[in-house]
Design a protein around this motif. Sequence first.
Motif, PDB file in Angstrom:
ATOM      1  N   GLN A 164       0.838  -1.194   0.000  1.00  0.00           N
ATOM      2  CA  GLN A 164       0.000   0.000   0.000  1.00  0.00           C
ATOM      3  C   GLN A 164       0.877   1.251   0.000  1.00  0.00           C
ATOM      4  O   GLN A 164       1.897   1.312   0.673  1.00  0.00           O
ATOM      5  CB  GLN A 164      -0.880   0.017   1.259  1.00  0.00           C
ATOM      6  CG  GLN A 164      -1.783  -1.196   1.393  1.00  0.00           C
ATOM      7  CD  GLN A 164      -2.923  -1.181   0.415  1.00  0.00           C
ATOM      8  OE1 GLN A 164      -3.334  -0.120  -0.049  1.00  0.00           O
ATOM      9  NE2 GLN A 164      -3.447  -2.338   0.085  1.00  0.00           N
ATOM     10  N   ALA A 166      -0.003   4.016   1.200  1.00  0.00           N
ATOM     11  CA  ALA A 166      -0.323   4.826   2.359  1.00  0.00           C
ATOM     12  C   ALA A 166       0.556   4.452   3.550  1.00  0.00           C
ATOM     13  O   ALA A 166       1.053   3.332   3.658  1.00  0.00           O
ATOM     14  CB  ALA A 166      -1.797   4.654   2.725  1.00  0.00           C
ATOM     15  N   VAL A 167       0.739   5.443   4.446  1.00  0.00           N
ATOM     16  CA  VAL A 167       1.468   5.236   5.694  1.00  0.00           C
ATOM     17  C   VAL A 167       0.480   5.421   6.838  1.00  0.00           C
ATOM     18  O   VAL A 167      -0.281   6.381   6.864  1.00  0.00           O
ATOM     19  CB  VAL A 167       2.644   6.235   5.822  1.00  0.00           C
ATOM     20  CG1 VAL A 167       3.363   6.038   7.157  1.00  0.00           C
ATOM     21  CG2 VAL A 167       3.610   6.083   4.657  1.00  0.00           C
ATOM     22  N   LEU A 168       0.496   4.496   7.785  1.00  0.00           N
ATOM     23  CA  LEU A 168      -0.428   4.521   8.908  1.00  0.00           C
ATOM     24  C   LEU A 168       0.269   5.105  10.127  1.00  0.00           C
ATOM     25  O   LEU A 168       1.436   4.792  10.398  1.00  0.00           O
ATOM     26  CB  LEU A 168      -0.895   3.100   9.216  1.00  0.00           C
ATOM     27  CG  LEU A 168      -2.187   2.933  10.010  1.00  0.00           C
ATOM     28  CD1 LEU A 168      -3.372   3.407   9.196  1.00  0.00           C
ATOM     29  CD2 LEU A 168      -2.363   1.468  10.397  1.00  0.00           C
ATOM     30  N   PRO A 184       4.429   7.610  12.880  1.00  0.00           N
ATOM     31  CA  PRO A 184       4.149   6.327  12.214  1.00  0.00           C
ATOM     32  C   PRO A 184       4.017   5.174  13.202  1.00  0.00           C
ATOM     33  O   PRO A 184       4.718   5.129  14.217  1.00  0.00           O
ATOM     34  CB  PRO A 184       5.364   6.128  11.298  1.00  0.00           C
ATOM     35  CG  PRO A 184       5.945   7.488  11.129  1.00  0.00           C
ATOM     36  CD  PRO A 184       5.709   8.189  12.431  1.00  0.00           C
ATOM     37  N   SER A 209      -4.404   7.456   7.901  1.00  0.00           N
ATOM     38  CA  SER A 209      -3.478   7.021   6.856  1.00  0.00           C
ATOM     39  C   SER A 209      -3.169   8.234   5.988  1.00  0.00           C
ATOM     40  O   SER A 209      -4.040   9.073   5.734  1.00  0.00           O
ATOM     41  CB  SER A 209      -4.084   5.890   6.013  1.00  0.00           C
ATOM     42  OG  SER A 209      -5.223   6.339   5.307  1.00  0.00           O
ATOM     43  N   GLN A 211      -0.703   9.912   2.548  1.00  0.00           N
ATOM     44  CA  GLN A 211       0.047   9.670   1.328  1.00  0.00           C
ATOM     45  C   GLN A 211       1.165  10.692   1.268  1.00  0.00           C
ATOM     46  O   GLN A 211       0.925  11.897   1.440  1.00  0.00           O
ATOM     47  CB  GLN A 211      -0.850   9.814   0.093  1.00  0.00           C
ATOM     48  CG  GLN A 211      -0.166   9.483  -1.218  1.00  0.00           C
ATOM     49  CD  GLN A 211       0.021   7.982  -1.391  1.00  0.00           C
ATOM     50  OE1 GLN A 211      -0.904   7.221  -1.153  1.00  0.00           O
ATOM     51  NE2 GLN A 211       1.204   7.556  -1.794  1.00  0.00           N
ATOM     52  N   GLU A 227      -7.316   9.107   4.968  1.00  0.00           N
ATOM     53  CA  GLU A 227      -8.471   8.588   5.697  1.00  0.00           C
ATOM     54  C   GLU A 227      -8.246   8.723   7.200  1.00  0.00           C
ATOM     55  O   GLU A 227      -7.141   8.538   7.694  1.00  0.00           O
ATOM     56  CB  GLU A 227      -8.701   7.117   5.337  1.00  0.00           C
ATOM     57  CG  GLU A 227      -9.980   6.528   5.888  1.00  0.00           C
ATOM     58  CD  GLU A 227     -10.234   5.113   5.383  1.00  0.00           C
ATOM     59  OE1 GLU A 227     -11.265   4.532   5.782  1.00  0.00           O
ATOM     60  OE2 GLU A 227      -9.412   4.602   4.592  1.00  0.00           O
ATOM     61  N   GLU A 240      -7.506  -1.845  12.573  1.00  0.00           N
ATOM     62  CA  GLU A 240      -7.055  -1.226  11.317  1.00  0.00           C
ATOM     63  C   GLU A 240      -5.538  -1.285  11.211  1.00  0.00           C
ATOM     64  O   GLU A 240      -4.986  -1.485  10.124  1.00  0.00           O
ATOM     65  CB  GLU A 240      -7.540   0.218  11.241  1.00  0.00           C
ATOM     66  CG  GLU A 240      -7.422   0.829   9.860  1.00  0.00           C
ATOM     67  CD  GLU A 240      -8.372   0.205   8.857  1.00  0.00           C
ATOM     68  OE1 GLU A 240      -7.951   0.026   7.690  1.00  0.00           O
ATOM     69  OE2 GLU A 240      -9.515  -0.119   9.221  1.00  0.00           O
ATOM     70  N   ILE A 241      -4.858  -1.106  12.341  1.00  0.00           N
ATOM     71  CA  ILE A 241      -3.400  -1.215  12.333  1.00  0.00           C
ATOM     72  C   ILE A 241      -2.983  -2.608  11.866  1.00  0.00           C
ATOM     73  O   ILE A 241      -2.067  -2.766  11.059  1.00  0.00           O
ATOM     74  CB  ILE A 241      -2.833  -0.933  13.742  1.00  0.00           C
ATOM     75  CG1 ILE A 241      -3.069   0.522  14.125  1.00  0.00           C
ATOM     76  CG2 ILE A 241      -1.342  -1.255  13.796  1.00  0.00           C
ATOM     77  CD1 ILE A 241      -2.663   0.846  15.553  1.00  0.00           C
ATOM     78  N   GLN A 244      -3.524  -3.028   8.080  1.00  0.00           N
ATOM     79  CA  GLN A 244      -2.551  -2.301   7.275  1.00  0.00           C
ATOM     80  C   GLN A 244      -1.152  -2.904   7.410  1.00  0.00           C
ATOM     81  O   GLN A 244      -0.447  -3.081   6.418  1.00  0.00           O
ATOM     82  CB  GLN A 244      -2.524  -0.825   7.702  1.00  0.00           C
ATOM     83  CG  GLN A 244      -3.823  -0.080   7.490  1.00  0.00           C
ATOM     84  CD  GLN A 244      -4.121   0.197   6.032  1.00  0.00           C
ATOM     85  OE1 GLN A 244      -3.236   0.127   5.188  1.00  0.00           O
ATOM     86  NE2 GLN A 244      -5.358   0.501   5.719  1.00  0.00           N
ATOM     87  N   SER A 245      -0.749  -3.217   8.642  1.00  0.00           N
ATOM     88  CA  SER A 245       0.624  -3.691   8.847  1.00  0.00           C
ATOM     89  C   SER A 245       0.850  -5.079   8.270  1.00  0.00           C
ATOM     90  O   SER A 245       1.960  -5.421   7.879  1.00  0.00           O
ATOM     91  CB  SER A 245       0.971  -3.665  10.339  1.00  0.00           C
ATOM     92  OG  SER A 245       0.095  -4.497  11.074  1.00  0.00           O
TER      93      SER A 245
END
Length: 772
Positions: A164, A166-168, A184, A209, A211, A227, A240-241, A244-245
């Motif tokens: 992805q 995106a960065v969370l 992060p 998240s 960009q 988002e 959600e973490i 994404q991770s």
Amino acid sequence: MSAKRINTRKHTKRKHAKVPGETPSREDILAFVADNPGRAGKREIARHFGIIGGARIHLKKMLKDLSEEGLIEKRNKRMIRPGDLPPVFVANLIGRDSDGDLLGVPVDWDEDAGDPPRILVLTGKTKATQPGVGDRALIRLTEAEAGPEASHIARVIKVLEKKQGAVLGIFRKRDGDRLPYLEPIDRKQRELDVDPSDLKEADDGDLVSVQVTRSGRFGNPRASIIERFGSMNSEKAVSEIALQSHGIPHVFPAAVEAQAEEAKPVETLGKREDWRRIPLITIDPPDAKDHDDAVFAEPDVSPENHGGQIVYVAIADVAYYVTPGSPMDREANIRGNSVYFPDRVIPMLPERISNQLCSLRELEDKPALGVRMVFDKTGRKISHTFHRVLMRSAAKLSYHQAQKAIDGLPDDKTGTLLEGVLQPIWDAYAVVKKGRDAREPLELDLPERKIKLKDDGTVDHVFVPERLDAHKLIEEFMIQANVAAAETLEKKKSPLLYRVHDASTPEKLESLKDFLSTLNMKLPSSGGLRPSVFNGILAKVKDSPQANLVNEVVLRSQAQAEYAPQNIGHFGLNLRRYAHFTSPIRRYADLIVHRGLISALGLGKDGLPEGIESKLEAIGAEISAAERRAMLAERDTIDRLIALWMSDQIGATFQGRIAGVVKSGMFIRLQDTGADGFVPASTIGLDYYRYDEGSHALIGDKTGETYQLGDQVEVKLVEAAPFAGALTFELLSHGRIAGKKIRKTAPKVRRGPPKGGRSKTSTRNTSRRRSK
């Protein structure tokens, strides 16, 4: 990579002594195994060296000796050298070498074998074989030499997951005119300044998240919010973490949603058998929305089977709606399985399919694949038949609801079902259980913790679900249905993905022997070990202070189950052949088995596609990796939730047990919550502690004070890091005086905090998985 570069690395196969009928030397066998990793079984070795007749006995002994010496390992009935890789596996692409080529590491790697090997990954010309750094891909080893920066070369078969963009992280505000920034979640990433023009209503402490929109040599990179997920105090943010991770796909493509919406319910019987008069019922957790399976049982009235029982198991007919090669099928293959978090499910199939059309809902006509199994009075299955049917669930019950009725406390619903439905099912289980007890599967007793959430998504409490006969009944009926599916497909010579579980490796058994010796217990010779041997050990410590400890260590000595087209049996269940058939709504492997049965038994045109046999090895590797990915995500979510829940209890004291011992310290599992935390060795007393691997203990140099796996201790919480899911404890208890000499070869305990500063918590989550 250039062709010239590959040619300079080309591997030349060794020539092995090959005189027909003459037993090869140990060196010849090792060389052959090295040249054929994952493909050299006893049969292949015998064929290659021309070994026939009585000479096979000597070959078998030689292979056993090499295995016990740790020179080769047996995996899926194939020989490999320790640390070797299978021909096809899933890899994470972690970076590039000095020439710019991709480097990867295997997703499934035993940490006991050391650092994972680096693989030079060659890409193809199509989009499906063009991964990048951070992606996950299915790869096949080649015979080319890898050079100085990697130990293997492999080619991409298919890209499984694209990283992805995106960065969370956690949104943070700064005082004054300074830009807000992103903290992060991944501590390896730099902080990012956040563009204030569109904050998506994010507040300080929210999970978002972003960009990256600009980066440069000086200052923090700039990013814009994509988002907002809400406060980090909510469970949605925590799960959600994990999504994404771990790169878990959780948004269905438009084509998949469109196919699901276009699907029509089965309203006519057609060529299906009518099972609507059979009072099948579903028994699930109270919050279950997708009902894969329904059961019923009755006595066998055949005079040839006095005391026997007939068990009916109906499984949702997912194959009718999810056809090979369709958008839903491709997405289900990628996802591999559903993922279960405390507050939500990430389904393998869209909800219209999983919760509505396929789910065996109460009093609704539903298509199903049914199996009718006949057992004799000893619990041995004597026959079975598969049927494509239309069924109608007579009732939806929870485990506790069904159990209470059997225990004499029926409610309005179960009262009408008790005599005609529930009691016959329990009577059949009593018979089937005899067969299970005679089979003697591995009986580990490890309480599994679950989290109950409040309405606002935060943790209410952690509890151990009661293990009821209702759970065991459904589990055993499902196991028998899975066995029946494997037997039928094997008999029909159909392509098949088995659920396999290998026996323990000699290295793990040796480690277990060393540990048991510290408790004055012995493990018999590794030759011919069965689950009953481990059960005997567990029975000796049952209800003793060492019970939990021994169960944990026995569990760690076991291999991990996986999916493969080659059958090696299921060690833990003590079954010769086993497949997953009973949960096609949430497992892709089961859908393949359903299609196999449809094709093999002529039950329709929506069976296995042409050419599937050549793809099963790759599919098995994919979905095995997806299963492990889901387990890690579920565990990480629970770790973070518990760390978040306990973050306001700094300074509180707790009772717990030592759940793990490493050179740098000890993992502590708390008694009431099952939460895990870490005690750094540098904070224990005033002595210098050494790690004794054989006894799983830290031992003081001067005092002999010993802290061993399984010991009860009192600890104080000194730090909680919710984002990392980490708890750090201070040890308050004194250790035991071991009174034995410390090994001179014991490695020194490293002073200072453990690597990374903290260690993750770890609690178990059943996620309503029934079949092994």
